[in-house]
Design a protein around this motif. Structure first.
Motif, short mmCIF file in Angstrom:
data_model
loop_
_atom_site.label_atom_id
_atom_site.label_comp_id
_atom_site.label_asym_id
_atom_site.label_seq_id
_atom_site.Cartn_x
_atom_site.Cartn_y
_atom_site.Cartn_z
N GLY A 1 0.85 -0.92 -0.14
CA GLY A 1 -0.40 -0.23 -0.04
C GLY A 1 0.87 1.10 -0.40
O GLY A 1 2.02 1.26 -0.05
N PRO A 2 0.39 2.85 0.42
CA PRO A 2 -0.97 2.61 -0.04
C PRO A 2 -1.76 2.61 -1.13
O PRO A 2 -1.52 2.24 -3.26
N GLN A 3 -3.11 2.58 -1.59
CA GLN A 3 -4.28 1.72 -3.22
C GLN A 3 -3.72 3.37 -3.75
O GLN A 3 -3.75 2.84 -4.89
N CYS A 4 -3.49 4.49 -3.08
CA CYS A 4 -4.24 5.50 -3.90
C CYS A 4 -2.98 6.33 -4.18
O CYS A 4 -1.95 6.54 -3.78
N SER A 5 -3.05 7.12 -5.86
CA SER A 5 -1.90 7.23 -6.31
C SER A 5 -0.94 8.76 -5.68
O SER A 5 0.12 8.52 -4.73
N GLY A 6 -2.24 9.49 -5.28
CA GLY A 6 -1.84 10.95 -3.81
C GLY A 6 -0.44 10.29 -3.14
O GLY A 6 0.02 11.27 -2.35
N SER B 1 2.63 -1.10 -3.81
CA SER B 1 1.12 -0.53 -4.05
C SER B 1 0.08 -1.75 -5.19
O SER B 1 0.45 -1.20 -6.82
N PRO B 2 -1.34 -2.25 -4.72
CA PRO B 2 -1.80 -3.00 -5.95
C PRO B 2 -2.60 -1.76 -6.68
O PRO B 2 -3.46 -2.58 -7.42
N SER B 3 -2.92 -0.60 -6.96
CA SER B 3 -3.81 -0.26 -7.54
C SER B 3 -3.66 1.20 -7.76
O SER B 3 -4.45 1.95 -8.39
N SER B 4 -2.22 1.74 -7.48
CA SER B 4 -2.17 3.24 -7.68
C SER B 4 -1.46 3.10 -9.53
O SER B 4 -0.67 1.78 -10.25
#
Length: 211
Positions: free
Chosen positions: A132-137, A160-163
């Motif tokens: 993580g974190p997942q969010c790019s920001g 990160s799984p989803s950035s």
């Protein structure tokens, strides 16, 4: 009684070996020598679990991480049994808010990262990485070189799984970052290839400005 008679020419070492062979109570296994297994190394991984945007998908991503670690640790299920054979992965979950109001600037994620490092320092443990974190920001906030310098030169790897933000691909600015999702530039190139293949001359674009 119990005396050992040494034949002439028999060394002390040979005589000792013969004595213990005669007196042994443990049977040597038919399959050969008993070998000591390698020492188990514990790998401590932090998990920043985002539950702040109201999506069940966020909890699901955290559960995926727990499931993968359980599968790696289980060496008897024929799934990844040869991966980290002499290691036991320990996961430490911290719940944070990711992708929330821009005003917080990722404060919860920052606190989560610092909390994981504080726990590792106080327990004398090495933190092998953080999922993580997942969010790019928020990923950019805690993985950038400036933040790492403020943390004393931290070199922790973030997975990160989803950035998807394209700028995080800059390894000099955001070192030691691994992402499991395709960056937005890669998605754009794929969309252009589809449009070209079908000969589309006009397309509509919906743009959403968030993480």
């Amino acid at each position: 009684e119990g005396a050992v008679h040494l034949p002439l020419g028999l060394t002390v070492a040979d005589a000792t070996a013969e004595y213990f062979l005669a007196k042994q109570t443990v049977t040597v296994p038919a399959y050969g020598r008993i070998e000591q297994l390698a020492s188990v190394v514990q790998l401590h991984i932090g998990l920043l679990c985002s539950l702040g945007v109201g999506s069940t998908g966020d909890r699901e991503e955290c559960d995926h991480a727990h499931h993968a670690v359980a599968a790696i640790n289980n060496k008897n299920d024929n799934l990844w049994d040869d991966l980290l054979e002499s290691s036991l992965v320990r996961i430490h979950e911290v719940v944070v808010r990711c992708g929330g109001a821009s005003a917080d600037k990722g404060d919860e994620v920052i606190a989560g990262v610092k909390g994981l490092h504080k726990w590792a320092d106080e327990s004398g443990t090495t933190l092998s990485g953080i999922i993580g974190p997942q969010c790019s920001g928020e990923l950019g906030t805690v993985s950038n070189a400036e933040f790492r310098a403020d943390m004393g030169g931290d070199r922790t790897t973030f997975l990160s799984p989803s950035s998807t933000a394209s700028h995080i691909a800059d390894g000099a600015t955001y070192p030691n970052v691994i992402r499991l999702s395709t960056a937005e530039t890669g998605v754009a190139d794929a969309l252009v290839s589809v449009m070209t293949f079908y000969g589309w001359a006009k397309v509509g674009l919906l743009y959403e400005h968030n993480d």
